[in-house]
Motif scaffolding. Sequence first.
Motif, PDB file in Angstrom:
ATOM      1  N   THR A  69       0.852  -1.196   0.000  1.00  0.00           N
ATOM      2  CA  THR A  69       0.000   0.000   0.000  1.00  0.00           C
ATOM      3  C   THR A  69       0.879   1.233   0.000  1.00  0.00           C
ATOM      4  N   ILE A  70       0.650   2.102  -0.974  1.00  0.00           N
ATOM      5  CA  ILE A  70       1.366   3.375  -1.030  1.00  0.00           C
ATOM      6  C   ILE A  70       0.470   4.455  -0.447  1.00  0.00           C
ATOM      7  N   SER A  71       1.082   5.383   0.294  1.00  0.00           N
ATOM      8  CA  SER A  71       0.331   6.494   0.873  1.00  0.00           C
ATOM      9  C   SER A  71       1.280   7.672   1.038  1.00  0.00           C
ATOM     10  N   ARG A  72       0.737   8.818   1.371  1.00  0.00           N
ATOM     11  CA  ARG A  72       1.591   9.988   1.570  1.00  0.00           C
ATOM     12  C   ARG A  72       0.999  10.911   2.618  1.00  0.00           C
ATOM     13  N   ASP A  73       1.902  11.653   3.260  1.00  0.00           N
ATOM     14  CA  ASP A  73       1.544  12.704   4.211  1.00  0.00           C
ATOM     15  C   ASP A  73       2.184  13.977   3.684  1.00  0.00           C
ATOM     16  N   ASN A  74       1.416  14.799   3.006  1.00  0.00           N
ATOM     17  CA  ASN A  74       1.973  15.987   2.365  1.00  0.00           C
ATOM     18  C   ASN A  74       2.465  17.016   3.373  1.00  0.00           C
ATOM     19  N   ALA A  75       1.892  17.034   4.548  1.00  0.00           N
ATOM     20  CA  ALA A  75       2.368  17.965   5.577  1.00  0.00           C
ATOM     21  C   ALA A  75       3.802  17.620   5.989  1.00  0.00           C
ATOM     22  N   LYS A  76       4.164  16.355   5.856  1.00  0.00           N
ATOM     23  CA  LYS A  76       5.517  15.907   6.202  1.00  0.00           C
ATOM     24  C   LYS A  76       6.382  15.682   4.965  1.00  0.00           C
ATOM     25  N   ASN A  77       5.823  15.934   3.779  1.00  0.00           N
ATOM     26  CA  ASN A  77       6.556  15.681   2.529  1.00  0.00           C
ATOM     27  C   ASN A  77       7.109  14.263   2.492  1.00  0.00           C
ATOM     28  N   THR A  78       6.311  13.327   2.913  1.00  0.00           N
ATOM     29  CA  THR A  78       6.758  11.947   3.033  1.00  0.00           C
ATOM     30  C   THR A  78       5.768  10.997   2.356  1.00  0.00           C
ATOM     31  N   VAL A  79       6.322  10.039   1.654  1.00  0.00           N
ATOM     32  CA  VAL A  79       5.549   8.979   1.023  1.00  0.00           C
ATOM     33  C   VAL A  79       5.945   7.657   1.676  1.00  0.00           C
ATOM     34  N   TYR A  80       4.975   6.778   1.818  1.00  0.00           N
ATOM     35  CA  TYR A  80       5.201   5.504   2.491  1.00  0.00           C
ATOM     36  C   TYR A  80       4.878   4.340   1.555  1.00  0.00           C
ATOM     37  N   LEU A  81       5.510   3.219   1.824  1.00  0.00           N
ATOM     38  CA  LEU A  81       5.153   1.973   1.146  1.00  0.00           C
ATOM     39  C   LEU A  81       5.040   0.904   2.226  1.00  0.00           C
ATOM     40  N   GLN A  82       3.809   0.549   2.550  1.00  0.00           N
ATOM     41  CA  GLN A  82       3.558  -0.525   3.501  1.00  0.00           C
ATOM     42  C   GLN A  82       3.584  -1.841   2.745  1.00  0.00           C
ATOM     43  N   MET A  83       4.466  -2.739   3.164  1.00  0.00           N
ATOM     44  CA  MET A  83       4.651  -4.005   2.464  1.00  0.00           C
ATOM     45  C   MET A  83       4.275  -5.143   3.408  1.00  0.00           C
ATOM     46  N   ASN A  84       3.236  -5.861   3.061  1.00  0.00           N
ATOM     47  CA  ASN A  84       2.768  -6.997   3.860  1.00  0.00           C
ATOM     48  C   ASN A  84       2.928  -8.287   3.074  1.00  0.00           C
ATOM     49  N   SER A  85       2.845  -9.393   3.778  1.00  0.00           N
ATOM     50  CA  SER A  85       2.950 -10.724   3.155  1.00  0.00           C
ATOM     51  C   SER A  85       4.159 -10.801   2.234  1.00  0.00           C
ATOM     52  N   LEU A  86       5.273 -10.370   2.741  1.00  0.00           N
ATOM     53  CA  LEU A  86       6.472 -10.303   1.916  1.00  0.00           C
ATOM     54  C   LEU A  86       6.942 -11.683   1.487  1.00  0.00           C
ATOM     55  N   LYS A  87       7.495 -11.735   0.280  1.00  0.00           N
ATOM     56  CA  LYS A  87       7.992 -12.970  -0.304  1.00  0.00           C
ATOM     57  C   LYS A  87       9.485 -12.820  -0.610  1.00  0.00           C
ATOM     58  N   PRO A  88      10.211 -13.926  -0.683  1.00  0.00           N
ATOM     59  CA  PRO A  88      11.637 -13.828  -1.036  1.00  0.00           C
ATOM     60  C   PRO A  88      11.860 -13.078  -2.352  1.00  0.00           C
ATOM     61  N   GLU A  89      10.952 -13.190  -3.287  1.00  0.00           N
ATOM     62  CA  GLU A  89      11.115 -12.496  -4.569  1.00  0.00           C
ATOM     63  C   GLU A  89      10.917 -10.988  -4.459  1.00  0.00           C
ATOM     64  N   ASP A  90      10.510 -10.488  -3.292  1.00  0.00           N
ATOM     65  CA  ASP A  90      10.434  -9.047  -3.068  1.00  0.00           C
ATOM     66  C   ASP A  90      11.796  -8.470  -2.682  1.00  0.00           C
ATOM     67  N   THR A  91      12.779  -9.323  -2.475  1.00  0.00           N
ATOM     68  CA  THR A  91      14.116  -8.859  -2.129  1.00  0.00           C
ATOM     69  C   THR A  91      14.680  -7.984  -3.232  1.00  0.00           C
ATOM     70  N   ALA A  92      15.095  -6.775  -2.861  1.00  0.00           N
ATOM     71  CA  ALA A  92      15.585  -5.816  -3.841  1.00  0.00           C
ATOM     72  C   ALA A  92      16.011  -4.541  -3.117  1.00  0.00           C
ATOM     73  N   VAL A  93      16.667  -3.677  -3.860  1.00  0.00           N
ATOM     74  CA  VAL A  93      16.857  -2.306  -3.401  1.00  0.00           C
ATOM     75  C   VAL A  93      15.635  -1.516  -3.863  1.00  0.00           C
ATOM     76  N   TYR A  94      15.000  -0.840  -2.934  1.00  0.00           N
ATOM     77  CA  TYR A  94      13.796  -0.068  -3.229  1.00  0.00           C
ATOM     78  C   TYR A  94      14.151   1.407  -3.321  1.00  0.00           C
TER      79      TYR A  94
END
Length: 120
Positions: A69-94
């Motif tokens: 799930t991607i989301s953002r808080d514009n007051a903080k100039n910050t974007v988030y990526l909530q990652m659930n049910s992670l799999k080995p194939e999600d291994t990477a540099v983000y």
Amino acid sequence: QVQLVESGGGLVQAGGSLRLSCAASGRTWDRSVRGWFRQAPGKEREFVAAITYTGGSIDYADAVKGRFTISRDNAKNTVYLQMNSLKPEDTAVYYCAAATRWGRSDYDCWGQGTQVTVSS
């Protein structure tokens, strides 16, 4: 220019969760679209998710849909990526990225990346 700094990566077991953050500074109004990309060893960088300034448009790669799930808080100039049910194939540099136009390919400002490793 927009400066982007990612954080929140780490080592997690399969099935676990992580939340990445991307803090922006500089001319953030120039490039209001934010995206997350990832690059696994030996592979090309690939699109993960994107969000417009208001959050009215959100896009996910098929590989992560329903888990991330991607989301953002514009007051903080910050974007988030909530990652659930992670799999080995999600291994990477983000990487966090910024763009002026909506889409998956027009990003021209990039962060330094944060490593995510999912163990099986």
